[in-house]
Design an enzyme around this catalytic site. Structure first.
Site, PDB file in Angstrom:
ATOM      1  N   TYR A 150     -17.260  -0.823  -8.231  1.00 18.39           N
ATOM      2  CA  TYR A 150     -15.849  -0.789  -7.847  1.00 18.39           C
ATOM      3  C   TYR A 150     -15.002  -1.611  -8.819  1.00 18.39           C
ATOM      4  O   TYR A 150     -13.991  -1.132  -9.351  1.00 18.39           O
ATOM      5  CB  TYR A 150     -15.655  -1.305  -6.421  1.00 18.39           C
ATOM      6  CG  TYR A 150     -14.195  -1.471  -6.077  1.00 18.39           C
ATOM      7  CD1 TYR A 150     -13.413  -0.363  -5.777  1.00 18.39           C
ATOM      8  CD2 TYR A 150     -13.589  -2.729  -6.089  1.00 18.39           C
ATOM      9  CE1 TYR A 150     -12.055  -0.500  -5.504  1.00 18.39           C
ATOM     10  CE2 TYR A 150     -12.242  -2.872  -5.805  1.00 18.39           C
ATOM     11  CZ  TYR A 150     -11.480  -1.757  -5.509  1.00 18.39           C
ATOM     12  OH  TYR A 150     -10.131  -1.900  -5.253  1.00 18.39           O
ATOM     13  N   LYS A 154     -11.973  -0.401 -11.488  1.00 15.12           N
ATOM     14  CA  LYS A 154     -10.600  -0.904 -11.518  1.00 15.12           C
ATOM     15  C   LYS A 154     -10.267  -1.542 -12.865  1.00 15.12           C
ATOM     16  O   LYS A 154      -9.117  -1.471 -13.321  1.00 15.12           O
ATOM     17  CB  LYS A 154     -10.374  -1.890 -10.367  1.00 15.12           C
ATOM     18  CG  LYS A 154     -10.359  -1.216  -8.994  1.00 15.12           C
ATOM     19  CD  LYS A 154      -9.264  -0.155  -8.889  1.00 15.12           C
ATOM     20  CE  LYS A 154      -9.184   0.475  -7.524  1.00 15.12           C
ATOM     21  NZ  LYS A 154      -8.088   1.451  -7.400  1.00 15.12           N
TER      22      LYS A 154
END
Length: 260
Positions: A150, A154
């Protein structure tokens, strides 16, 4: 200015995406909103009460077919604002995760997002007008132990947004990166992180985060980090060794760190 202009918001069924759509509707945009769940239909009903037209599209934007479905719904209409917000999280140690879920995260957060921006961005560039808001995260500033894929996704989006903005610098198309911290949404429950410190501690409100991002997009700003605590955190992260950042992140995201 936005009256009768068209905004497209992805990941709009809950959380920051829903509140971004609300900001657009309040400003007078007509809306096409997309999500991968049937709840997007009821969101459209609710947002229509703010006065503009709202068209829901249920599509899995992790897939080429899902993005194509959304673009087909848009047809030949000019897109004045694209708020590329669709994204998912995934907790626990990378080697303990089901790789199918890891791939779905990458396909949602990166591949589908870039494909949609490529399609809509080309339409904007032909008209030499448009606004793009990409939901990145302050998570992109630090190695995400127990959220490894994750945070990496990002970091990719944060970097991509600045690069795309520079490429479009001499055009009428602006690119803004919204970089929130932990926000009160369904994110942590869906990421199976309710046994972690970050999953259970107090978070920023979704509407305030969305409002800051929307306003930054309308100003044409390069980026916005929401919240003083998050601004401090990103400043500190920029001068802290990555090994130390990864160790600190573990204290927030490792299973079992939830406050009792």
């Amino acid at each position: 200015m936005p009256a009768n202009q068209l905004a497209v918001v992805t990941g709009a069924s809950t959380g920051i995406g829903l509140e971004l759509a609300r900001c657009c509707a309040q400003a007078g945009f007509n809306l096409v909103i997309a999500a991968d769940e049937a709840a997007i239909e009821q969101v459209a009903v609710d947002l229509r009460r703010l006065g503009g037209s709202v068209e829901p599209v249920e599509a899995d934007l992790a897939t080429t077919e899902g993005v194509d479905k959304l673009c087909a719904a848009l047809g030949d209409r000019p897109i004045d604002a694209l708020l590329a917000n669709a994204g998912i999280g995934l907790g626990k140690a990378f080697l303990d995760q089901d790789f199918a879920r890891v791939k779905h995260l990458i396909d949602t957060n990166i591949t589908g997002t870039l494909y949609l921006i490529h399609r809509v961005g080309n339409e904007m560039l032909r008209r030499n007008a448009g606004r793009i808001l990409i939901t990145g995260s302050i998570a992109g500033f630090m190695p995400g132990s127990f959220q490894a894929a994750y945070n990496a996704s990002k970091a990719f989006l944060d970097s991509f947004s600045f690069a795309l903005r520079e490429e479009l610098r001499d055009s009428g198309v602006t690119v803004t990166c919204l970089m929130p911290g932990a926000t009160e949404t369904e994110f942590f429950r869906r990421a199976d992180m309710m046994d972690t410190k970050v999953g259970t501690e107090k978070k920023d409100g979704a509407y305030g985060v969305a409002r800051a991002g929307f306003d930054a997009m309308m100003r044409g700003d390069a980026d916005i980090v929401t919240g003083l605590k998050n601004k401090i955190q990103t400043t500190v992260a920029s001068v802290t060794p990555n090994e130390m950042l990864a160790r600190q992140h573990r204290k927030m995201a490792e299973p079992g760190t939830a406050r009792s």
